[in-house]
Each structure stands twice: as structure tokens, then as C-alpha cells.
Design a protein around this motif. Structure first.
Motif, mmCIF file in Angstrom:
data_model
loop_
_atom_site.group_PDB
_atom_site.id
_atom_site.type_symbol
_atom_site.label_atom_id
_atom_site.label_comp_id
_atom_site.label_asym_id
_atom_site.label_seq_id
_atom_site.Cartn_x
_atom_site.Cartn_y
_atom_site.Cartn_z
ATOM 1 N N UNK A 115 0.818 -1.212 0.000
ATOM 2 C CA UNK A 115 0.000 0.000 0.000
ATOM 3 C C UNK A 115 0.853 1.264 0.000
ATOM 4 N N UNK A 116 2.075 1.182 0.574
ATOM 5 C CA UNK A 116 2.961 2.350 0.571
ATOM 6 C C UNK A 116 3.986 2.270 -0.563
ATOM 7 N N UNK A 117 3.693 1.436 -1.565
ATOM 8 C CA UNK A 117 4.411 1.440 -2.844
ATOM 9 C C UNK A 117 5.817 0.858 -2.776
ATOM 10 N N UNK A 118 6.027 -0.144 -1.949
ATOM 11 C CA UNK A 118 7.270 -0.911 -1.961
ATOM 12 C C UNK A 118 6.995 -2.307 -2.505
ATOM 13 N N UNK A 119 8.029 -2.951 -3.034
ATOM 14 C CA UNK A 119 7.911 -4.358 -3.399
ATOM 15 C C UNK A 119 8.062 -5.192 -2.129
ATOM 16 N N UNK A 120 7.141 -6.105 -1.914
ATOM 17 C CA UNK A 120 7.216 -7.013 -0.769
ATOM 18 C C UNK A 120 7.273 -8.445 -1.290
ATOM 19 N N UNK A 121 8.272 -9.187 -0.844
ATOM 20 C CA UNK A 121 8.484 -10.537 -1.361
ATOM 21 C C UNK A 121 9.528 -10.527 -2.456
ATOM 22 N N UNK A 122 9.841 -11.709 -2.936
ATOM 23 C CA UNK A 122 10.946 -11.859 -3.890
ATOM 24 C C UNK A 122 10.473 -11.735 -5.329
ATOM 25 N N UNK A 123 10.988 -10.754 -6.072
ATOM 26 C CA UNK A 123 10.725 -10.732 -7.514
ATOM 27 C C UNK A 123 11.247 -12.016 -8.154
ATOM 28 N N UNK A 124 10.637 -12.413 -9.246
ATOM 29 C CA UNK A 124 11.089 -13.630 -9.920
ATOM 30 C C UNK A 124 12.484 -13.476 -10.515
ATOM 31 N N UNK A 125 12.835 -12.272 -10.959
ATOM 32 C CA UNK A 125 14.144 -12.053 -11.587
ATOM 33 C C UNK A 125 14.743 -10.753 -11.082
ATOM 34 N N UNK A 126 16.023 -10.802 -10.730
ATOM 35 C CA UNK A 126 16.755 -9.616 -10.271
ATOM 36 C C UNK A 126 18.061 -9.512 -11.050
ATOM 37 N N UNK A 127 18.419 -8.272 -11.410
ATOM 38 C CA UNK A 127 19.694 -8.000 -12.090
ATOM 39 C C UNK A 127 20.495 -6.997 -11.263
ATOM 40 N N UNK A 128 21.774 -7.290 -11.089
ATOM 41 C CA UNK A 128 22.695 -6.348 -10.459
ATOM 42 C C UNK A 128 23.837 -6.063 -11.433
ATOM 43 N N UNK A 129 24.151 -4.778 -11.618
ATOM 44 C CA UNK A 129 25.327 -4.374 -12.393
ATOM 45 C C UNK A 129 26.455 -4.183 -11.395
ATOM 46 N N UNK A 130 27.399 -5.103 -11.386
ATOM 47 C CA UNK A 130 28.424 -5.129 -10.348
ATOM 48 C C UNK A 130 29.743 -4.610 -10.893
ATOM 49 N N UNK A 131 30.198 -3.518 -10.333
ATOM 50 C CA UNK A 131 31.544 -3.027 -10.623
ATOM 51 C C UNK A 131 32.297 -3.089 -9.300
ATOM 52 N N UNK A 132 32.187 -2.035 -8.501
ATOM 53 C CA UNK A 132 32.834 -2.045 -7.195
ATOM 54 C C UNK A 132 32.090 -2.909 -6.190
ATOM 55 N N UNK A 133 30.835 -3.277 -6.480
ATOM 56 C CA UNK A 133 30.018 -4.028 -5.524
ATOM 57 C C UNK A 133 30.039 -5.530 -5.779
ATOM 58 N N UNK A 134 30.963 -6.005 -6.614
ATOM 59 C CA UNK A 134 30.928 -7.405 -7.010
ATOM 60 C C UNK A 134 31.040 -8.347 -5.823
ATOM 61 N N UNK A 135 31.852 -8.011 -4.819
ATOM 62 C CA UNK A 135 32.020 -8.906 -3.671
ATOM 63 C C UNK A 135 30.714 -9.064 -2.897
#
Length: 230
Positions: A115-135
Motif C-alpha cells: 500500500x505504501x508502494x514498496x515491493x514485498x516478497x521476492x521478484x522472480x528475476x533480479x539483475x545487479x550491475x556489479x563493478x565495485x560491488x561485485x564482492x
């Protein structure tokens, strides 16, 4: 004799700011994040706060734009899915990530929009673009996504020139390999094809051409028709 009005002193906020390394509950994390609108990206992973450094163009901004273009075209041709860009996801009591991109099944899927416009629960697919955050993306965050049943997890390791596509199978992530045509095809979103070599070489036109093949496939048409009939 005129008296000077006393100065009005505005009390300082008693709410501490978010800082890297803070150990917080998800509720407290949200309170502090909401109070800091100048902060554009902060995540809670296993109860610890991670705040993004300024993002560079070629190591993050452009790869992120390519991913959003690819997934945006898929969403535009596929009823029953919804795409998110840097949307906060409430996963569990200790984890509230803000993935670079996520794709949700809207009818009967794992996640919902609160109701307050957040995603709750696990999306089926997630993408991360990892440069410095790869670890973080390939260790703690991977474990969190696996535990919360994110079905497919994609990580673009920009500096390494690599792209990892993980599929959840019997509670573990297995890494999908390209087929004989050099493509990886989603096992959750029919017709979501990716030419890894084209993506890594910056050939967005080829990436979208291959995706168009997926969008005209029998599996994609069946997926769309099945959703339309619900």
C-alpha cells in the motif's frame, strides 16, 4: 522600550543518519532512509547498511541503461509482467535491497506492491550491475536472494567482462550456460533471450534483435495468452 524577540532555535533531529556498516532492523533502516531524501541508494543486507558510492558512466550508468532497455522491451511486449528500476524490495526482517533491475509476475507471482508502494516478497528475476560491488553481489546478496527464492539472479561483472545468470533449482543457484547459438534463455520468463557476447561488446542493436526473436517464439505467445485468459 522595545524588547528584542528571542531567537527561535530549531532543535536538531534526534534520528541518526544512515551510515555504511550500521547494524539495523529493517524498520529502523526504513525510518532513517525515509528521513534522508538526498540519499539515492542504500541497502540493508543481513542487517548491515550498504550505501552506494557515486556511480561512474561506463562501469555502471551505461550497462544499467542497456539492461533496462532490454528488460523494458520485454515488458512492453508481455502482459502480466512488471519491471522495476532501483526499487526497494522488502525481503525479510534483515534484508531490504535496492536491486538495479527486477522483473515481477503480476498475477500469481511471488511479490506484490504494498500500500505504501514498496515491493514485498521476492521478484522472480533480479539483475545487479556489479563493478565495485561485485564482492557483495556474488556473496552475501546472492545468499539472501537464494534464501528468499528469487528464481533467477543475473550479475553483470563489468570490470571482469563477464555475465552470470543463476537459476534457482532445489534451493541452490545453478549457473546457466549459453546454448549452441550463444544465447541464454530465461526459464521463468518465456521469450526473454539474451545474447551475452553482444551485450558484453556493447552491441545493443544485436541484443534487441535477439530478444525480438524470443518475443515471436511459441513459448512467449503461450505465456501471454495464458495470462490474458486469467
Amino acid at each position: 522600550m522595545m524588547t528584542r524577540p528571542s531567537a527561535v532555535i530549531t532543535p536538531l533531529s534526534t534520528l541518526p543518519p544512515l551510515e555504511n556498516g550500521d547494524k539495523l532492523t529493517r524498520v529502523e533502516f526504513e525510518r532513517r532512509y525515509d528521513a534522508m531524501p538526498e540519499v539515492k541508494k542504500a541497502e540493508l543486507i543481513e542487517g548491515i547498511v550498504y550505501m552506494a558510492s557515486p556511480l561512474r558512466f561506463r562501469s555502471h550508468g551505461k550497462p544499467h541503461a542497456y539492461i533496462m532497455t532490454w528488460l523494458g522491451l520485454y515488458e512492453s511486449a508481455t502482459d502480466g509482467v512488471e519491471l522495476g528500476d532501483n526499487a526497494t524490495v522488502r525481503l525479510d526482517a534483515d534484508n531490504e535491497p535496492q536491486p538495479d533491475a527486477c522483473l515481477l509476475i503480476t498475477n500469481g507471482g511471488q511479490a506484490r506492491i504494498s500500500d505504501d508502494d514498496y515491493i514485498e516478497g521476492a521478484p522472480e528475476l533480479i539483475v545487479e550491475v556489479a563493478a565495485s560491488s561485485v564482492s557483495l553481489d556474488l556473496h552475501d546478496k546472492l545468499k539472501v536472494y537464494r534464501r528468499n527464492q528469487v528464481q533467477e539472479y543475473l550479475v553483470w561483472r563489468v570490470y571482469d567482462g563477464e555475465f552470470d545468470w543463476f537459476k534457482l533449482q532445489e534451493g541452490e543457484y545453478i549457473q546457466l550456460a549459453p546454448n549452441a547459438d550463444g544465447l541464454i534463455c530465461s526459464q521463468v520468463f518465456p521469450g526473454l533471450y539474451l545474447d551475452i557476447s553482444a551485450l558484453l561488446s556493447g552491441n545493443l542493436a544485436k541484443v534487441l534483435e535477439v530478444l525480438q526473436q524470443g518475443l515471436t517464439s511459441t513459448e512467449h505467445q503461450s505465456f501471454v495468452e495464458n495470462f490474458s485468459s486469467k
